[in-house]
Design an enzyme around this catalytic site. Structure first.
Site, PDB file in Angstrom:
ATOM      1  CD  GLU A 195      -9.203  -0.653   0.330  1.00 21.99           C
ATOM      2  OE1 GLU A 195      -8.268  -1.136  -0.361  1.00 21.99           O
ATOM      3  OE2 GLU A 195      -9.152  -0.587   1.562  1.00 21.99           O
TER       4      GLU A 195
ATOM      5  CE  LYS B 141      -4.068   3.877   1.918  1.00 23.07           C
ATOM      6  NZ  LYS B 141      -5.343   3.379   2.442  1.00 23.07           N
TER       7      LYS B 141
ATOM      8  CE  LYS C 255      -7.691  -2.055   6.435  1.00 17.50           C
ATOM      9  NZ  LYS C 255      -7.916  -0.594   6.384  1.00 17.50           N
TER      10      LYS C 255
ATOM     11  CG  ASP D  99     -10.925  -0.677   4.609  1.00 22.33           C
ATOM     12  OD1 ASP D  99     -11.308  -1.237   5.643  1.00 22.33           O
ATOM     13  OD2 ASP D  99      -9.806  -0.114   4.540  1.00 22.33           O
TER      14      ASP D  99
ATOM     15  CE  LYS E  94      -5.049  -0.183   0.175  1.00 17.96           C
ATOM     16  NZ  LYS E  94      -5.819  -0.948   1.189  1.00 17.96           N
TER      17      LYS E  94
ATOM     18  CG  ASP F 125      -7.922   2.558   0.240  1.00 16.71           C
ATOM     19  OD1 ASP F 125      -9.042   3.114   0.274  1.00 16.71           O
ATOM     20  OD2 ASP F 125      -7.430   1.958   1.230  1.00 16.71           O
TER      21      ASP F 125
ATOM     22  N   GLY G 194      -4.443  -4.272   6.041  1.00 11.95           N
ATOM     23  CA  GLY G 194      -3.490  -3.988   7.101  1.00 11.95           C
ATOM     24  C   GLY G 194      -3.674  -2.576   7.611  1.00 11.95           C
TER      25      GLY G 194
ATOM     26  CB  SER H  66      -0.894  -0.029   1.249  1.00  7.41           C
ATOM     27  OG  SER H  66      -1.694   1.119   1.312  1.00  7.41           O
TER      28      SER H  66
HETATM   29  O1  OSB Z   1      -7.385   1.959   4.172  1.00 10.75           O
HETATM   30  O2  OSB Z   1      -6.332   0.110   3.984  1.00 10.75           O
HETATM   31  C1  OSB Z   1      -6.426   1.248   4.479  1.00 10.75           C
HETATM   32  C2  OSB Z   1      -3.322   1.970   6.622  1.00 10.75           C
HETATM   33  C3  OSB Z   1      -3.883   2.693   7.643  1.00 10.75           C
HETATM   34  C4  OSB Z   1      -5.231   2.960   7.618  1.00 10.75           C
HETATM   35  C5  OSB Z   1      -6.022   2.517   6.551  1.00 10.75           C
HETATM   36  C6  OSB Z   1      -5.461   1.767   5.526  1.00 10.75           C
HETATM   37  C7  OSB Z   1      -4.080   1.515   5.557  1.00 10.75           C
HETATM   38  C8  OSB Z   1      -3.371   0.813   4.493  1.00 10.75           C
HETATM   39  C9  OSB Z   1      -2.054   0.174   4.862  1.00 10.75           C
HETATM   40  O3  OSB Z   1      -3.721   0.809   3.343  1.00 10.75           O
HETATM   41  C10 OSB Z   1      -1.976  -1.270   4.559  1.00 10.75           C
HETATM   42  C11 OSB Z   1      -0.744  -1.855   5.220  1.00 10.75           C
HETATM   43  O4  OSB Z   1      -0.753  -2.103   6.447  1.00 10.75           O
HETATM   44  O5  OSB Z   1       0.251  -2.052   4.509  1.00 10.75           O
HETATM   45 MG    MG Z   2      -8.658   0.937   2.854  1.00  9.92          MG
END
Ligand code: OSB
Ligand code: MG
Length: 373
Positions: free
Chosen positions: A215, A164, A264, A240, A162, A189, A292, A136
């Site tokens: 996402e 952001k 999660k 999510d 992924k 995402d 995660g 991510s």
């Molecule tokens: O939206 O998936 C998410 C991290 C913190 C809060 C929300 C998200 C995330 C990640 C990180 O996308 C995923 C990871 O732990 O590598």
């Molecule tokens: Mg997410």
């Protein structure tokens, strides 16, 4: 298996690089760990996924601590033989506070595995000894910096990214990534950053740059907007934040808002609730992956064990320890292996040992609660 004490350990851990999302920038993680000790001397570990500030979720490290101390430990004290399922039922009256519930529930799973002298993955019915993962990637200040990061992740062996995104930081960066990496699996995402009116606009660049999964582009409650985006067929729409329990899952599915699901355990009340939701997804043929929250090796061990079970067919958001922290607090740290995978620990319980020297260096606060005399 009477639990006699619970220790809450709060760490302040620097991330190797800032992680920026549509809801803010994280430079350090405030990590709350729970360690439950039984009368016969076993200690089960877990990690809370809540952050210091209520940005991603309404729960925070402080609300979790309060909920655990005021409501969850007393429930645990009333239970002679606590199992994850019994604990889940015993605290079913609590509205919300799923991150808090998960913190205790997941430590009980570690204890269950230890008592049976098998790995957590085996207790959960895991079927793979390696799980496929991606990375991510936070928002970057410039496209050049973003491309450089992705290049490094690709060289390290990650097969899926992924990205952001947020309004104004989407089409341009995604176009640049697609042009530089024509065959890369790209997910995006937005963490709820778009208004429902953006359906058409985002469907355009999702399709154009072959984004595989989008996402949570809209607010958690905006299921209809997600369904409208799904109907454009531009990309698979994944949820999510929208799905917190089985009911939410069914509502989203009925509306056609669920093309894929990010599960999660730390967010939905623990491994038991995560399995319930993931099982329902599997029966509905909705692909799922384990998400995660920038966990240390403790939360990661739980997540990797879950990812080894059947419903999880998409690459997980579980990267190697060094993607997050200079030194993980477990031994061995998680390392990326062939085919963009992490090995599922096969040792008893979590299958990783606490790296006390490293852990102690970052402790902010530590307190032990006596549960039974
Ligand atoms: O939206 O998936 C998410 C991290 C913190 C809060 C929300 C998200 C995330 C990640 C990180 O996308 C995923 C990871 O732990 O590598
Ligand atoms: Mg997410």
């Amino acid at each position: 298996m009477r639990v006699v004490s619970a220790e809450l350990i709060e760490l302040d851990l620097p991330l190797v690089a800032p992680f920026a999302t549509s809801f803010g920038v994280e430079r350090r993680r405030r990590v709350l760990l729970a360690a439950l000790t039984t009368a016969d001397g076993l200690t089960g570990w877990s990690e809370c996924v809540a952050a210091r500030e209520p940005r991603y979720s309404s729960e925070t490290v402080e609300t979790v601590r309060g909920t655990i101390v005021e409501h969850l430990l007393p429930a645990l004290a009333r239970s002679r033989e606590p199992t994850p399922a019994k604990f889940d039922r015993a605290v079913g009256w609590i509205r919300g506070h799923r991150m808090a519930r998960a913190t205790i529930e997941m430590a009980l799973w570690d204890l269950t595995a230890q008592r049976r002298r098998i790995s957590l993955a085996r207790v959960l019915g895991g079927r793979r000894d390696r799980v496929e993962v991606g990375v991510s990637v936070g928002l970057h200040p410039t496209t050049t910096a973003l491309l450089r990061s992705i290049e490094q992740y690709q060289q390290a062996g990650y097969g899926r990214v992924k990205l952001k995104v947020r309004p104004g930081r989407d089409e341009g960066p995604v176009r640049a990534v697609r042009r530089s990496f024509p065959d890369l699996r790209i997910w995006v995402d937005a963490n709820q950053a778009y208004p429902a009116s953006a359906v058409k606009r985002i469907s355009h660049w999702l399709r154009r740059y072959a984004v595989e999964i989008v996402e949570q582009p809209f607010a958690a409650g905006a299921l209809t907007a997600h369904a409208r985006l799904a109907r454009t067929g531009a990309a698979r729409v994944a949820l999510d934040e929208s799905v917190e329990d089985r009911t939410g899952f069914e509502e989203a599915r009925h509306l056609g808002a669920l093309g894929a699901l990010n599960v999660k355990p730390g967010r939905v009340g623990g491994l038991g609730p995560a399995r319930t939701i993931a099982g329902a997804a599997r029966r509905s043929r909705i692909p799922a992956w384990v998400g995660g929250m920038l966990e240390t090796g403790i939360g990661r061990a739980h997540n990797v064990a879950l990812a080894s079970t059947a419903p999880f067919t998409l690459p997980a958001d579980l990267s190697a320890s060094d993607r997050y922290f200079a030194d993980d607090i477990v031994e061995p740290p998680f390392a990326l292996g062939p085919g963009s995978t992490l090995r599922v620990p096969s040792g008893v319980g979590l299958g990783v040992a606490i790296e006390w020297r490293e852990l102690r260096r970052h402790v902010r606060r530590r307190r032990t609660y006596t549960i039974a005399p």
